[in-house]
Scaffold this active site. Structure first.
Site, PDB file in Angstrom:
ATOM      1  N   LYS A 197       0.816  -1.216   0.158  1.00  0.00           N
ATOM      2  CA  LYS A 197      -0.196  -0.107  -0.038  1.00  0.00           C
ATOM      3  C   LYS A 197       0.807   1.205  -0.028  1.00  0.00           C
ATOM      4  O   LYS A 197       0.598   2.439  -0.414  1.00  0.00           O
ATOM      5  CB  LYS A 197      -0.865  -0.071   1.175  1.00  0.00           C
ATOM      6  CG  LYS A 197      -2.160  -1.049   1.214  1.00  0.00           C
ATOM      7  CD  LYS A 197      -2.756  -0.756  -0.135  1.00  0.00           C
ATOM      8  CE  LYS A 197      -4.334  -1.878   0.019  1.00  0.00           C
ATOM      9  NZ  LYS A 197      -4.586  -1.964  -1.485  1.00  0.00           N
ATOM     10  N   SER A 235     -10.959  -3.549   1.363  1.00  0.00           N
ATOM     11  CA  SER A 235     -10.586  -4.733   1.911  1.00  0.00           C
ATOM     12  C   SER A 235     -11.838  -5.341   2.781  1.00  0.00           C
ATOM     13  O   SER A 235     -12.644  -4.880   3.322  1.00  0.00           O
ATOM     14  CB  SER A 235      -9.548  -4.643   2.857  1.00  0.00           C
ATOM     15  OG  SER A 235      -9.235  -5.867   3.310  1.00  0.00           O
ATOM     16  N   LYS A 239     -13.476  -7.841  -3.809  1.00  0.00           N
ATOM     17  CA  LYS A 239     -12.707  -7.680  -5.087  1.00  0.00           C
ATOM     18  C   LYS A 239     -12.023  -8.686  -5.432  1.00  0.00           C
ATOM     19  O   LYS A 239     -11.964  -9.111  -6.637  1.00  0.00           O
ATOM     20  CB  LYS A 239     -11.558  -6.414  -4.715  1.00  0.00           C
ATOM     21  CG  LYS A 239     -12.198  -4.993  -4.585  1.00  0.00           C
ATOM     22  CD  LYS A 239     -11.297  -3.934  -4.654  1.00  0.00           C
ATOM     23  CE  LYS A 239      -9.913  -4.004  -4.005  1.00  0.00           C
ATOM     24  NZ  LYS A 239      -9.945  -4.420  -2.782  1.00  0.00           N
ATOM     25  N   THR A 240     -11.240  -9.204  -4.656  1.00  0.00           N
ATOM     26  CA  THR A 240     -10.457 -10.466  -5.019  1.00  0.00           C
ATOM     27  C   THR A 240     -11.058 -11.596  -5.412  1.00  0.00           C
ATOM     28  O   THR A 240     -11.028 -12.287  -6.440  1.00  0.00           O
ATOM     29  CB  THR A 240      -9.413 -10.789  -3.848  1.00  0.00           C
ATOM     30  OG1 THR A 240      -8.199  -9.754  -3.589  1.00  0.00           O
ATOM     31  CG2 THR A 240      -8.265 -12.038  -4.518  1.00  0.00           C
ATOM     32  N   ARG A 320      -4.019 -13.952   5.465  1.00  0.00           N
ATOM     33  CA  ARG A 320      -3.734 -13.366   4.130  1.00  0.00           C
ATOM     34  C   ARG A 320      -2.977 -14.714   3.528  1.00  0.00           C
ATOM     35  O   ARG A 320      -2.266 -15.201   3.932  1.00  0.00           O
ATOM     36  CB  ARG A 320      -2.982 -12.307   3.836  1.00  0.00           C
ATOM     37  CG  ARG A 320      -3.985 -10.941   4.680  1.00  0.00           C
ATOM     38  CD  ARG A 320      -4.563 -10.352   3.275  1.00  0.00           C
ATOM     39  NE  ARG A 320      -5.527  -9.176   3.910  1.00  0.00           N
ATOM     40  CZ  ARG A 320      -6.243  -8.457   3.020  1.00  0.00           C
ATOM     41  NH1 ARG A 320      -5.972  -8.688   1.563  1.00  0.00           N
ATOM     42  NH2 ARG A 320      -6.846  -7.588   3.288  1.00  0.00           N
TER      43      ARG A 320
END
Length: 536
Positions: A197, A235, A239-240, A320
């Site tokens: 980021k 987040s 999206k992913t 993650r």
């Protein structure tokens, strides 16, 4: 390390370090395991613990305030200024800390479009942090590496802690950008998302001001006919997950640019996905990407095994995985598309009143883009343990150095130029708010998006939502009709109406700070909260 590389590090102030340059992911994985920093999982990926921080710490991200930035950055709670002299002294302490240590250096690209490419050199204290940079950035090869000259430098040392009283930071961890020095320094946190980021924040300043291109916090994929779709969202909104579609090629999962020629390009060379409750059935592409070279963060093994328990959130909800994009078979090469046909704004509505899918007018699209409504979901930031209502301008305010209207105006122009359809998608709650209702089923969200992409909603009837004014389809293949209208899913309809008005009032209250710079078209895109509720 050759003499040129050694000289470069000494010029930075890193002296007598044992530097490993551009090691392979296999080498870095093995080193991390040998040093006791990582373990191999049953799939061959490694797993690491990021330490004290398992999410970003946005209050500890700063931008150096100097001649270049003082009149361009939107200063405030998000973009906090940092004195140039304090940056210099803190960087000096950081490079001194890395001197005489074993460190890891990587040369990488960001921006898949050659006209916008930046060369980034990443210097890491830990081998697995360097492997993260390999996974997430673009990987130069051959002559590109031999002739590599870095535009930006990232210095990352999780073990270094600042002294707030002396160094000017808020606490011992920090991520600070200097646009003049083209340097990012990160210390006191092992959370790798700060590296990713930090670069995104840099590009969000550079592309609009220097390249007339729009940076976007979105994922993107492309269909067989070349139609590009964009997925905006913070987040935890999907999206992913939603961009990983077996029938469409993935351009990228998180960060993209939109050029003056209406090309869409990925900033990155990898994916950084949440894995809490991951299963092969729900998210096959992500599940299968977790193989040698991938890095899992803050997961827990099943008892007595090295098999990951994806349901275990003992360490954090924000578990993650990072992996290079080529771990997914169905990708666009190079990571570039054109002329987006559909744009999806993803929101995780903890109130449970936003329709699961609705079509927006240009004014509504601009209003919702500037608003960036969602609920921050557990684990994505330090201290978040349950959904918290949030408005994040452009669906990425923590990474946007410029005023939100700069990005919104660029997006609005581009959408009109291309004739893009804009959809608001609620991946949050249905049947009631958080604690009463339930999270929208992923299979329904996928079905709605697929219907849009296949043109199956082009000829269905729509009705305007009575508060938000957005157009709600009355039917959708593979989705029960009653799910499409959120009011129908609530047992108490009066409670729904009251809650919808309350959320509309929050939208309008939040937008007050942007209203003076918004056009009549954008203002007309706002929800219509009842006066009594607004006062409440």
């Amino acid at each position: 390390m050759n003499e040129s590389q050694k000289s470069y590090l000494e010029t930075l102030g890193i002296k007598n370090a044992t530097a490993h340059w551009n090691l392979s992911p296999e080498q870095l994985s093995n080193i991390a395991v040998e040093k006791g920093m990582a373990e191999f999982t049953s799939t061959g990926a490694i797993t690491v613990h990021t330490g004290e921080f398992t999410g970003r710490s946005p209050k500890d991200r700063f931008i150096v305030e100097d001649e270049l930035t003082k009149d361009q950055v939107w200063w405030g709670d998000i973009n906090v200024g940092f004195p140039a002299d304090k940056f210099d002294s803190l960087q000096a302490k950081l490079v001194n800390y890395l001197s005489e240590k074993e460190i890891y250096v990587r040369d990488a690209f960001v921006c898949s479009h050659p006209e916008y490419r930046l060369n980034v050199r990443v210097i890491n204290e830990y081998p697995w942090s360097n492997q993260f940079a390999y996974n997430m950035f673009l990987r130069p090869e051959g002559v590109e590496l031999e002739n590599f000259q870095n535009d930006w430098t990232i210095i990352n040392a999780p073990g270094f802690k600042a002294d707030p009283a002396v160094d000017g930071t808020r606490q011992h961890n920090f991520a600070i950008l200097s646009f003049t020095k083209k340097t990012i320094i990160i210390g006191g946190t092992g959370y790798t998302g700060e590296i990713k980021k930090g670069v995104f924040s840099a590009l969000n300043f550079i592309l609009p001001t220097e390249k007339n291109s729009l940076p976007m916090h979105c994922s993107a994929n492309i269909g067989k006919d070349g139609d590009t779709a964009l997925f905006f969202g913070l987040s935890g909104t999907g999206k992913t997950t939603l961009s990983a579609d077996p029938n469409r090629r993935l351009i990228g999962d998180d960060e993209h640019g939109w050029t003056p020629n209406n090309e869409i390009f990925n900033f990155e060379g990898g994916c950084y996905a949440k894995v809490i409750d991951l299963s092969e059935e729900k998210e096959p592409d992500i599940y299968r990407a977790i193989k040698p070279g991938a890095i899992l963060e803050n997961i827990v093994f099943k008892d007595g095994t090295n098999e990951v328990d994806y349901q275990d959130s003992t360490i954090t909800e924000n578990t993650r995985v990072s992996y290079p994009i080529h771990h997914i078979e169905n990708i666009q090469v190079p990571s570039i598309g054109a002329n987006p046909k559909n744009v999806f704004f993803l929101t995780c509505d903890a109130y449970g009143v936003i329709p699961p899918i609705s079509k927006l007018t240009p004014g509504q699209a601009a209003f919702h883009f500037i608003s960036g409504y969602t609920a921050k979901v557990a684990g994505t930031e330090a201290g978040i343990t349950e959904p918290v209502t949030a408005f994040s301008a452009c669906f990425g305010a923590p990474f946007m150095p410029l005023h939100p209207t700069r990005y919104a105006e660029m997006l609005s122009r581009k959408m009109k130029d291309v004739g893009t359809n804009v959809w608001l998608v609620n991946t949050g709650w249905s049947g009631g708010p958080y604690g009463t209702g339930s999270r929208m089923k992923l299979k329904y969200t996928r079905a709605m998006i697929t219907a849009v992409l296949n043109g199956e909603l082009d000829n269905v009837s729509f009705e305007a939502h009575n508060v938000f004014g957005v157009m709600v389809p009355q039917s959708c293949p593979s989705v029960p009709d009653e799910v499409l209208n959120p009011r129908n899913t609530w047992a108490n309809k009066d409670n729904y109406d009251r809650t919808a008005d309350e959320l509309a009032a929050k939208f309008n209250k939040n937008f007050e700070k942007f209203a003076s710079q918004a056009s009549r078209e954008i203002l007309d895109g706002a929800p219509k909260a009842k006066a009594a509720t607004t006062a409440h």
